[in-house]
Design an enzyme around this catalytic site. Structure first.
Site, PDB file in Angstrom:
ATOM      1  N   HIS A   1       9.628 -22.730   7.310  1.00  0.00           N
ATOM      2  CA  HIS A   1      11.058 -22.468   7.113  1.00  0.00           C
ATOM      3  C   HIS A   1      11.942 -23.428   7.906  1.00  0.00           C
ATOM      4  O   HIS A   1      13.110 -23.608   7.577  1.00  0.00           O
ATOM      5  CB  HIS A   1      11.397 -21.018   7.458  1.00  0.00           C
ATOM      6  CG  HIS A   1      11.369 -20.703   8.917  1.00  0.00           C
ATOM      7  ND1 HIS A   1      10.226 -20.300   9.560  1.00  0.00           N
ATOM      8  CD2 HIS A   1      12.342 -20.733   9.858  1.00  0.00           C
ATOM      9  CE1 HIS A   1      10.497 -20.089  10.834  1.00  0.00           C
ATOM     10  NE2 HIS A   1      11.769 -20.343  11.044  1.00  0.00           N
TER      11      HIS A   1
ATOM     12  N   HIS B   1       6.021 -26.309  13.197  1.00  0.00           N
ATOM     13  CA  HIS B   1       7.433 -26.641  13.367  1.00  0.00           C
ATOM     14  C   HIS B   1       7.647 -27.921  14.175  1.00  0.00           C
ATOM     15  O   HIS B   1       8.341 -28.846  13.743  1.00  0.00           O
ATOM     16  CB  HIS B   1       8.175 -25.500  14.081  1.00  0.00           C
ATOM     17  CG  HIS B   1       8.155 -24.205  13.345  1.00  0.00           C
ATOM     18  ND1 HIS B   1       8.013 -24.115  11.980  1.00  0.00           N
ATOM     19  CD2 HIS B   1       8.274 -22.927  13.774  1.00  0.00           C
ATOM     20  CE1 HIS B   1       8.043 -22.849  11.614  1.00  0.00           C
ATOM     21  NE2 HIS B   1       8.198 -22.110  12.684  1.00  0.00           N
TER      22      HIS B   1
ATOM     23  N   ARG C   1       0.808  -1.223   0.000  1.00  0.00           N
ATOM     24  CA  ARG C   1       0.000   0.000   0.000  1.00  0.00           C
ATOM     25  C   ARG C   1       0.838   1.269   0.000  1.00  0.00           C
ATOM     26  O   ARG C   1       0.311   2.353  -0.243  1.00  0.00           O
ATOM     27  CB  ARG C   1      -0.907   0.019   1.231  1.00  0.00           C
ATOM     28  CG  ARG C   1      -2.039  -0.989   1.183  1.00  0.00           C
ATOM     29  CD  ARG C   1      -2.885  -0.898   2.429  1.00  0.00           C
ATOM     30  NE  ARG C   1      -2.114  -1.216   3.629  1.00  0.00           N
ATOM     31  CZ  ARG C   1      -2.586  -1.133   4.876  1.00  0.00           C
ATOM     32  NH1 ARG C   1      -3.823  -0.698   5.071  1.00  0.00           N
ATOM     33  NH2 ARG C   1      -1.841  -1.463   5.898  1.00  0.00           N
TER      34      ARG C   1
END
Length: 506
Positions: free
Chosen positions: A198, A260, A61
């Protein structure tokens, strides 16, 4: 044929350079983009693993020009990149940087994005291959995906790819995970959806499989006959920082255990896959998650807490309920622990204890495989009083490596046995630079290689495990307070002492 991320070294595997392609990033103003994603892109370019035609488009934005965004990327790279600065690499990379200003609900902004992508195809030679990285709140996923479809950005010509990358959390419970998946898969086929966890890109997480299946010494004893229990810990020594808007209402269990820690459990407990292809690897993880059983008494074998105010590391810190943006009556947990059992032949009778929390004693993520005690009939009782249980500890972060704890004779005339440790550290054993997790994962997205990404079935199985625990907590009181710098609430320690065990001190 998909490549095997464990069979080849990082250098050999990453010599497979991504083809002509572009990455469109939503959420480029956030900390994740600035500290991890943008530096990872530069590091890949610096390693020679991105094509000259690679392009990066930011969407946000902010009222930025293309030059403004280029400076933002430059500053993020200089501050957080892991490879050395190269003016030549930067000049090549910066030629493909673009920015589109707009809101997620503005069709005209997505029309401008389509125009930018088309221009990059013509001017940079990105060949119609583009991945959309949604580093945005999950509530905005459906809106952005629909806008991409309406703008004609989700379908390429034959031979081109259009992929979507989704950051966790994948929903907030089983129902919302299914709703989110229905929206995404209406537009993108499953093999074009890359769900980022990740942790699965970390070198030591992948080394779990190498440790187990490349070494004869471990797999024969990797079962309930020899292993007493497994502890999986993810501890942080910081508070929530500026994440109150995200964290309140989510909590430690949804934030890190659902993804995780359950992924670490699956990799630790899974059977050997037929290969390291994505389908075989995922199938074995799904079998483990499907076999997980909850304890009969959730009040005894789960725990939750909130860090209180006090002193930690020589500094006075706020309690969770005093953090800016947190309701003083919040029941969101900053610590969560639970016992889980895997109901199959290999693990019958061996519990898995999971814990995660903030403001704990130190920052560490590890998997501790604790073995049963050996028969001691050869030794007098006073000769082994200093001997604990054998353990194999896989350190995921920091100081990545593996530690083995075993008994050894103390030098001297008497037979006295006590614990000693043998330590392997990645930093000492290898000269190669271990890649940052996002480097590996971003490159895999561009290469179209999915073994390190969980698919929807894994996500749903994880929520099926966690949802009953969270619902039980919602119906039973409040989280217990614990002191900053400690290792969680008393109920977490009682949870193991009931079983005659104790948490390992990392």
């Amino acid at each position: 044929m998909q490549t095997n991320p464990l069979r080849d070294s990082f250098d050999r595997r990453l010599h497979k350079i991504a083809g002509p392609s572009g990455l469109i990033m939503f959420g480029v103003t956030g900390d994740l983009s600035r500290k991890k994603l943008l530096p990872a892109i530069y590091d890949l370019a610096n390693r020679g693993l991105l094509p000259p035609a690679f392009s990066l488009v930011g969407f946000a934005r902010r009222d930025w020009t293309g030059q403004d965004f280029e400076q933002i990327v430059h500053d993020a790279v200089r501050s957080h990149a892991r490879t050395e600065w190269s003016e030549d690499v930067w000049n090549q990379l910066s030629k493909g940087i673009r920015f589109v200003s707009g809101r997620h609900d503005d069709p005209e902004a997505f029309a401008r994005l389509r125009q930018t992508v088309d221009e990059l195809d013509r001017e940079r030679g990105t060949a119609g291959n583009h991945a959309f990285y949604l580093s945005i709140p999950p509530r905005d996923f459906p809106l952005v995906v629909n806008q991409l479809e309406q703008a004609g950005l989700t379908q390429g010509l034959p031979g081109q790819f259009r992929r979507v990358v989704i950051e966790k959390p994948f929903g907030s419970d089983l129902e919302t995970a299914k709703e989110l998946n229905a929206v995404v898969q209406r537009v993108f086929p499953e093999d074009s959806v890359f769900r980022i966890d990740h942790y699965l890109g970390k070198e030591t997480v992948q080394n779990i499989l190498a440790l187990r299946f490349a070494n004869q010494m471990f797999e024969p004893i990797w079962n309930s006959k020899y292993i007493d229990h497994v502890q999986i810990t993810m501890a942080e020594d910081i508070g929530i920082g500026g994440r109150a808007g995200y964290y309140d209402g989510i909590g430690a269990a949804r934030d890190v255990i659902q993804n995780h820690l359950l992924q670490l459990l699956a990799l630790t407990a899974m059977e050997q896959p037929a290969s390291f292809d994505a389908a075989d690897l995922r199938a074995e993880k799904e079998k483990v998650l499907a076999a997980v059983e909850l304890p009969n008494d959730l009040s005894q074998h789960t725990a939750r807490g909130q860090y209180s105010g006090g002193w930690q590391g020589g500094a006075e810190v706020l309690g969770f309920l005093s953090e800016e943006g947190i309701s003083p009556v919040s029941v969101t947990e900053t610590f969560a622990a639970m016992r889980l059992d895997v109901a199959n032949e290999r693990w019958n009778g061996t519990p898995f204890y999971l814990r995660a929390g903030k403001r704990l004693g130190r920052r560490v993520t590890e998997i501790a495989v604790v073995f049963k005690r050996a028969p001691q009939q050869l030794f007098a009782e006073n000769q082994t009083t200093l001997l604990g249980e054998n353990a194999l500890v896989i350190r995921v972060q920091p100081d990545e490596g593996v530690t083995m704890r075993f008994g050894s004779k103390v030098p001297g005339p008497a037979m006295q046995v006590r614990d000693v440790t043998m330590d392997f550290g990645y930093g000492h054993a290898f000269t190669e630079d271990s890649p940052e997790a996002y480097e590996r994962l971003i490159l895999d997205v561009l290469l179209g290689e999915p073994p390190l990404f969980p698919r929807q079935r894994e996500v749903e199985l994880s929520w099926e495990i966690l949802d009953p625990i969270v619902k039980f907590w919602e119906q039973h009181g409040k989280p217990e307070q614990y002191a900053p710098g400690s290792w969680g609430p008393l109920s977490a320690h009682a949870m193991l002492s009931i079983d005659g065990r104790a948490w390992r001190r990392p």
